[in-house]
Design a protein around this motif. Structure first.
Motif, PDB file in Angstrom:
ATOM      1  N   PHE A 155       0.880  -1.176   0.000  1.00  0.00           N
ATOM      2  CA  PHE A 155       0.000   0.000   0.000  1.00  0.00           C
ATOM      3  C   PHE A 155       0.907   1.213   0.000  1.00  0.00           C
ATOM      4  O   PHE A 155       1.530   1.505   1.012  1.00  0.00           O
ATOM      5  CB  PHE A 155      -0.863   0.023   1.250  1.00  0.00           C
ATOM      6  CG  PHE A 155      -1.711  -1.198   1.415  1.00  0.00           C
ATOM      7  CD1 PHE A 155      -2.940  -1.281   0.772  1.00  0.00           C
ATOM      8  CD2 PHE A 155      -1.284  -2.257   2.194  1.00  0.00           C
ATOM      9  CE1 PHE A 155      -3.723  -2.403   0.918  1.00  0.00           C
ATOM     10  CE2 PHE A 155      -2.067  -3.375   2.342  1.00  0.00           C
ATOM     11  CZ  PHE A 155      -3.289  -3.449   1.700  1.00  0.00           C
TER      12      PHE A 155
ATOM     13  N   VAL B 228       4.072   1.073   2.068  1.00  0.00           N
ATOM     14  CA  VAL B 228       4.043  -0.012   3.053  1.00  0.00           C
ATOM     15  C   VAL B 228       3.914  -1.362   2.361  1.00  0.00           C
ATOM     16  O   VAL B 228       2.976  -1.602   1.619  1.00  0.00           O
ATOM     17  CB  VAL B 228       2.835   0.157   4.007  1.00  0.00           C
ATOM     18  CG1 VAL B 228       2.852  -0.921   5.081  1.00  0.00           C
ATOM     19  CG2 VAL B 228       2.832   1.540   4.614  1.00  0.00           C
TER      20      VAL B 228
ATOM     21  N   ALA C 293       2.931  -5.041   2.629  1.00  0.00           N
ATOM     22  CA  ALA C 293       2.159  -5.898   3.528  1.00  0.00           C
ATOM     23  C   ALA C 293       2.541  -7.361   3.327  1.00  0.00           C
ATOM     24  O   ALA C 293       2.589  -8.140   4.278  1.00  0.00           O
ATOM     25  CB  ALA C 293       0.667  -5.705   3.296  1.00  0.00           C
TER      26      ALA C 293
ATOM     27  N   PRO D  82       3.169 -12.141  14.275  1.00  0.00           N
ATOM     28  CA  PRO D  82       2.971 -10.981  15.152  1.00  0.00           C
ATOM     29  C   PRO D  82       2.031  -9.954  14.523  1.00  0.00           C
ATOM     30  O   PRO D  82       1.703 -10.061  13.341  1.00  0.00           O
ATOM     31  CB  PRO D  82       4.377 -10.394  15.292  1.00  0.00           C
ATOM     32  CG  PRO D  82       5.313 -11.408  14.747  1.00  0.00           C
ATOM     33  CD  PRO D  82       4.555 -12.283  13.820  1.00  0.00           C
ATOM     34  N   ASN D  83       1.646  -8.954  15.280  1.00  0.00           N
ATOM     35  CA  ASN D  83       0.778  -7.896  14.758  1.00  0.00           C
ATOM     36  C   ASN D  83       1.393  -7.235  13.544  1.00  0.00           C
ATOM     37  O   ASN D  83       2.588  -6.976  13.510  1.00  0.00           O
ATOM     38  CB  ASN D  83       0.543  -6.830  15.824  1.00  0.00           C
ATOM     39  CG  ASN D  83      -0.360  -7.343  16.913  1.00  0.00           C
ATOM     40  OD1 ASN D  83       0.102  -7.831  17.929  1.00  0.00           O
ATOM     41  ND2 ASN D  83      -1.627  -7.273  16.673  1.00  0.00           N
ATOM     42  N   GLY D  84       0.540  -6.989  12.553  1.00  0.00           N
ATOM     43  CA  GLY D  84       1.015  -6.297  11.359  1.00  0.00           C
ATOM     44  C   GLY D  84       1.834  -7.175  10.433  1.00  0.00           C
ATOM     45  O   GLY D  84       2.455  -6.691   9.496  1.00  0.00           O
ATOM     46  N   ALA D  85       1.814  -8.478  10.667  1.00  0.00           N
ATOM     47  CA  ALA D  85       2.631  -9.378   9.851  1.00  0.00           C
ATOM     48  C   ALA D  85       2.069  -9.552   8.446  1.00  0.00           C
ATOM     49  O   ALA D  85       2.774  -9.988   7.536  1.00  0.00           O
ATOM     50  CB  ALA D  85       2.730 -10.737  10.533  1.00  0.00           C
ATOM     51  N   GLY D  86       0.792  -9.219   8.266  1.00  0.00           N
ATOM     52  CA  GLY D  86       0.195  -9.382   6.940  1.00  0.00           C
ATOM     53  C   GLY D  86      -0.814 -10.518   6.850  1.00  0.00           C
ATOM     54  O   GLY D  86      -1.219 -10.901   5.753  1.00  0.00           O
ATOM     55  N   LYS D  87      -1.249 -11.024   7.993  1.00  0.00           N
ATOM     56  CA  LYS D  87      -2.174 -12.168   7.986  1.00  0.00           C
ATOM     57  C   LYS D  87      -3.528 -11.800   7.381  1.00  0.00           C
ATOM     58  O   LYS D  87      -4.025 -12.478   6.476  1.00  0.00           O
ATOM     59  CB  LYS D  87      -2.371 -12.689   9.429  1.00  0.00           C
ATOM     60  CG  LYS D  87      -1.067 -12.999  10.137  1.00  0.00           C
ATOM     61  CD  LYS D  87      -1.292 -13.440  11.562  1.00  0.00           C
ATOM     62  CE  LYS D  87      -1.913 -12.411  12.491  1.00  0.00           C
ATOM     63  NZ  LYS D  87      -1.100 -11.236  12.802  1.00  0.00           N
ATOM     64  N   SER D  88      -4.117 -10.719   7.911  1.00  0.00           N
ATOM     65  CA  SER D  88      -5.419 -10.308   7.377  1.00  0.00           C
ATOM     66  C   SER D  88      -5.310  -9.949   5.904  1.00  0.00           C
ATOM     67  O   SER D  88      -6.197 -10.277   5.108  1.00  0.00           O
ATOM     68  CB  SER D  88      -5.970  -9.117   8.158  1.00  0.00           C
ATOM     69  OG  SER D  88      -6.156  -9.453   9.509  1.00  0.00           O
ATOM     70  N   SER D  89      -4.211  -9.295   5.559  1.00  0.00           N
ATOM     71  CA  SER D  89      -4.008  -8.948   4.156  1.00  0.00           C
ATOM     72  C   SER D  89      -4.016 -10.200   3.284  1.00  0.00           C
ATOM     73  O   SER D  89      -4.549 -10.191   2.174  1.00  0.00           O
ATOM     74  CB  SER D  89      -2.689  -8.210   3.976  1.00  0.00           C
ATOM     75  OG  SER D  89      -2.672  -7.046   4.753  1.00  0.00           O
TER      76      SER D  89
ATOM     77  N   TYR E  53      -8.282  -7.503  -1.710  1.00  0.00           N
ATOM     78  CA  TYR E  53      -7.045  -6.832  -2.110  1.00  0.00           C
ATOM     79  C   TYR E  53      -6.513  -7.505  -3.371  1.00  0.00           C
ATOM     80  O   TYR E  53      -6.613  -8.716  -3.523  1.00  0.00           O
ATOM     81  CB  TYR E  53      -5.971  -6.963  -1.023  1.00  0.00           C
ATOM     82  CG  TYR E  53      -6.214  -6.149   0.234  1.00  0.00           C
ATOM     83  CD1 TYR E  53      -7.181  -5.154   0.271  1.00  0.00           C
ATOM     84  CD2 TYR E  53      -5.455  -6.383   1.372  1.00  0.00           C
ATOM     85  CE1 TYR E  53      -7.395  -4.412   1.425  1.00  0.00           C
ATOM     86  CE2 TYR E  53      -5.659  -5.650   2.534  1.00  0.00           C
ATOM     87  CZ  TYR E  53      -6.636  -4.658   2.558  1.00  0.00           C
ATOM     88  OH  TYR E  53      -6.842  -3.944   3.689  1.00  0.00           O
TER      89      TYR E  53
ATOM     90  N   GLN F 191     -11.859  -9.836  11.212  1.00  0.00           N
ATOM     91  CA  GLN F 191     -11.191  -9.573  12.476  1.00  0.00           C
ATOM     92  C   GLN F 191     -12.026  -8.629  13.344  1.00  0.00           C
ATOM     93  O   GLN F 191     -12.245  -8.878  14.520  1.00  0.00           O
ATOM     94  CB  GLN F 191      -9.822  -8.955  12.181  1.00  0.00           C
ATOM     95  CG  GLN F 191      -8.996  -8.703  13.418  1.00  0.00           C
ATOM     96  CD  GLN F 191      -7.551  -8.375  13.043  1.00  0.00           C
ATOM     97  OE1 GLN F 191      -7.147  -8.456  11.879  1.00  0.00           O
ATOM     98  NE2 GLN F 191      -6.774  -8.007  14.030  1.00  0.00           N
TER      99      GLN F 191
ATOM    100  N   GLU G 145      -9.174 -14.376  13.131  1.00  0.00           N
ATOM    101  CA  GLU G 145      -9.212 -14.293  14.592  1.00  0.00           C
ATOM    102  C   GLU G 145     -10.609 -14.522  15.164  1.00  0.00           C
ATOM    103  O   GLU G 145     -11.172 -13.645  15.816  1.00  0.00           O
ATOM    104  CB  GLU G 145      -8.649 -12.934  15.048  1.00  0.00           C
ATOM    105  CG  GLU G 145      -7.260 -12.699  14.468  1.00  0.00           C
ATOM    106  CD  GLU G 145      -6.467 -11.620  15.204  1.00  0.00           C
ATOM    107  OE1 GLU G 145      -6.901 -11.201  16.277  1.00  0.00           O
ATOM    108  OE2 GLU G 145      -5.403 -11.242  14.688  1.00  0.00           O
TER     109      GLU G 145
ATOM    110  N   HIS H  10      -4.192 -15.821  17.346  1.00  0.00           N
ATOM    111  CA  HIS H  10      -3.041 -15.424  18.152  1.00  0.00           C
ATOM    112  C   HIS H  10      -2.767 -16.390  19.290  1.00  0.00           C
ATOM    113  O   HIS H  10      -1.638 -16.526  19.745  1.00  0.00           O
ATOM    114  CB  HIS H  10      -3.253 -14.013  18.713  1.00  0.00           C
ATOM    115  CG  HIS H  10      -2.860 -12.943  17.747  1.00  0.00           C
ATOM    116  ND1 HIS H  10      -1.577 -12.780  17.309  1.00  0.00           N
ATOM    117  CD2 HIS H  10      -3.583 -12.000  17.111  1.00  0.00           C
ATOM    118  CE1 HIS H  10      -1.517 -11.774  16.446  1.00  0.00           C
ATOM    119  NE2 HIS H  10      -2.731 -11.287  16.305  1.00  0.00           N
TER     120      HIS H  10
END
Ligand SMILES: Nc1ncnc2c1ncn2[C@@H]1O[C@H](COP(=O)(O)OP(=O)(O)OP(=O)(O)O)[C@@H](O)[C@H]1O
Ligand SMILES: [Mg+2]
Lengths: 265, 358
Positions: free
Chosen positions: A21, A24, A26, A45-52, A61, A93, A185, A218
């Protein structure tokens, strides 16, 4: 139980997915597959790109690079409507229910892509349209029974407690009779009891309907318990892939989770 | 005590899906229908038709139309007056160009033409939302009224700048024109609007209605579960405009009989219908009726009360009335967005528990 389960061919393969993005990044060069009938966990971890990653799989996306093979067909990217009508359903999520509608109506929307009768028939609500509506209502009632939410059938979902909303959202996804179910999640923010219920539903869906499940979670205990194989992402890259035992023992995973750098050990 | 569903067990989903699953509701609706069909016609004179029943019914139809779009699908529209004008002018052109055409067919065609125009002006909704969409529909409102006022062809080159409805019969009974009997006009509108209210109710409780509401509540999630936003929004614009167009057709054809574009279809109409669905209840067919009843009846009751009863000056009474309306709208917007329809539902829930408070 993992050992003696037999899985089929891959239902989904993602290859070399790059998604960014603006500045950034992802996802970077992520490849993995999901086999028919397995419970596949995606952790990191958080922000690792899982949801993406899930968003790429169901076409929300569009990756800049890479390809996705779903049920034997290879594409550059998926489209949300096509993903939904070809058997991919998901939960979010941050709960994405239709707040103004009842539990029943929310779950009925999961059957939208399966309903065929046109506007005119529905306005008349005669013969075929009525039959169609009742047929789907019948299916949805099975989902409601399965998730044990009969008592909140007519309640507007905005009024339900968080855990229940998560359950209704799962119901909406199940109503679509998915072949591949993506859960982002599903147990986040739940108490122990709710988590146990949710685990049971996920495993039952997998067992009883043979639904393939990709799940972001998680809680490592949950992941170890219910998944057959695990992909680990960190800063948009895949750092490990294997059975829960293999992944747990992987040095890079331990580092990613503990936040230690290579030099420290 | 007496209003409850105890003992009324539903043994299949078909009866649970029924329009009025509770017996007391069914009786109530039947009673209202009976009064409307068998009692009211005996009392309807010109005043009752033109000042009360026709405005109520025709605005209710327009309110249902707008509610489908705004209350159910979440797309704000300020173009209702303009779309009513499309319905009215279609009716005028069709009746004058094809004198043999049945009036019911004319109304339906007028609705269909308005649906087409509505879809056209609905296209921006695929890109813009909320406030910006409201402004776009406002543009539609001004453009349409300007068009009808400017292009003489729409007025059949009438020197007065007015259009007037020629007399038309249905099953040999005169429905339009100055000589039509008030009870005939009333009954015709009642039946017509009753049927279309039912069709709208069927739509909103089925797949189409659910996809509209899904788009309203969370368009991204709706798209991800396979609802096409394009299809859902444009069908909402089409069906909504179809209803509003038919309302415009009846407004001009049956109620007013003659109309002048700027005066009859101005922006006030758009706001009036919007107020109806706000006080009546967004996302409720019943609410559309309640809102239309309230907004058409309140001025009359207020006038009777304040001018005839309290001897206030007409102007003062009008000011008080407008202020009250404003206060009510703010009240409903802030406190109870589901309007009278929701208050009615709460009253029923209380009644169900009565006389035991819990
Ligand atoms: N729509 C978007 N626009 C801009 N950046 C985005 C968008 N979606 C995700 N990102 C960025 O991509 C990266 C990965 O986000 P993602 O939500 O996939 O992480 P995640 O692994 O699901 O994290 P979490 O555990 O917090 O849910 C983050 O840096 C995030 O800020
Ligand atoms: Mg996430």
């Amino acid at each position: 139980m993992e050992g003696d389960r037999k899985f089929g061919d891959p239902i989904l393969e993602v290859q070399d997915i790059n998604l960014s993005f603006g500045g950034v990044t992802a996802l970077e060069g992520v490849s993995f597959d999901i086999l028919n009938g397995e419970v596949r966990a995606i952790i990191g971890p958080n922000g690792a790109g899982k949801s993406s990653m899930l968003n790429v799989i169901n076409g929300f996306y569009h990756p800049q690079q890479g390809q996705i093979t779903y049920k034997g067909k290879t594409r550059r990217q998926m489209r949300p409507h096509h993903a939904a009508s070809s058997g991919i359903a998901r939960t979010f999520q941050n709960i994405a229910l239709f707040k103004g509608m009842s539990t029943l109506d929310n779950i009925m929307t999961g059957r939208n892509t399966k309903m065929r009768k046109n506007l005119l028939w529905q306005a008349l609500y005669l013969g075929p349209a009525k039959r169609e509506e009742l047929e789907h209502r019948d299916f949805v009632e099975h989902v409601i029974d399965f998730l044990e939410i009969q008592a909140i059938r007519k309640t507007p979902v905005g009024k339900l407690p968080y855990g229940m909303q998560k359950r209704v959202e799962l119901g909406r996804a199940l109503a679509a009779e998915p072949e591949l179910l993506l859960l982002d999640e599903p147990m986040a923010g739940m108490n122990l009891e709710e988590k146990e219920d949710m685990c049971r539903f996920v495993l039952d869906v997998n067992d009883q309907f043979g639904t393939t499940i990709a799940l972001i979670e998680h809680d490592m205990g949950v992941v170890m318990d219910i998944s057959d194989r695990v992909v680990v992402l960190d800063y948009g890259k895949k750092i490990a892939d294997g059975t829960p035992e293999e992944v747990r023992a992987d040095q890079r995973v331990i580092e990613a989770y503990l936040g230690v750098t290579r030099d420290d050990n | 005590m007496f209003y409850r569903e105890a003992g009324q067990f539903k043994t299949d989903y078909a009866s649970d899906q029924a329009l009025f699953p509770i017996a007391q509701d069914r009786w109530f609706v039947l009673a209202v229908l009976f009064v409307a069909v068998a009692v009211v016609p005996f009392f309807v004179d010109d005043y009752w038709a033109n000042a009360i029943t026709l405005p109520f019914l025709i605005y209710a139809l327009a309110a249902i139309g707008l509610n489908l779009l705004t209350g159910y699908c979440g797309q704000v529209s300020l173009g209702t007056g303009g779309f009513m004008a499309v319905g009215a002018f279609s009716t005028f052109k069709l009746t004058t160009a094809f004198p043999e055409l049945n009036f019911i067919v004319v109304i339906l065609l007028s609705g269909a033409i308005t649906a087409g125009v509505g879809v056209l002006f609905g296209i921006p909704s695929l890109r813009i939302k909320g406030f910006y969409l409201a402004v776009a529909t406002l543009a539609a409102q001004f453009f349409l009224v300007w068009l009808f006022n400017k292009v003489d062809w729409f007025l059949n080159y009438s020197p007065t700048g007015q259009i007037s409805m020629p007399p038309r019969e249905i099953f040999g009974i005169l429905i339009t024109g100055p000589r039509a009997a008030p009870e005939a006009k009333y009954l015709f509108c009642l039946i017509f609007i009753g049927i279309f209210a039912l069709l709208a109710k069927n739509l909103v409780r089925g797949r189409v209605g659910r996809s509209w509401m899904a788009i309203r509540d969370m368009d991204i999630a709706a798209e991800l579960i396979g609802i096409r936003p394009l299809e859902a929004k444009l069908t909402a614009f089409a069906v909504s405009s179809f209803y509003v167009g038919m309302a415009g057709s009846l407004y001009f054809g049956v109620w007013l009989g003659a109309a002048e574009p700027i005066e009859a279809f101005g922006i006030e109409q758009s706001f009036l219908v919007l107020f109806m669905i706000i006080v009546g209840g967004l996302g409720s067919i019943l609410g559309s009726f309640l809102g239309a009843a309230f907004i058409t009846l309140m001025p009359i009751l207020m006038k009777n009360f304040m001018v005839d009863g309290l001897q206030l000056a007409v102007v003062t009474a009008k000011h008080i009335e407008i202020t009250m309306l404003g206060v009510l709208i703010i009240f409903f917007l802030i406190v109870e967005p589901h309007g009278f329809a929701r208050l009615w539902q709460i009253a029923k829930e209380k009644l169900r528990l009565w006389p035991f408070p819990h």
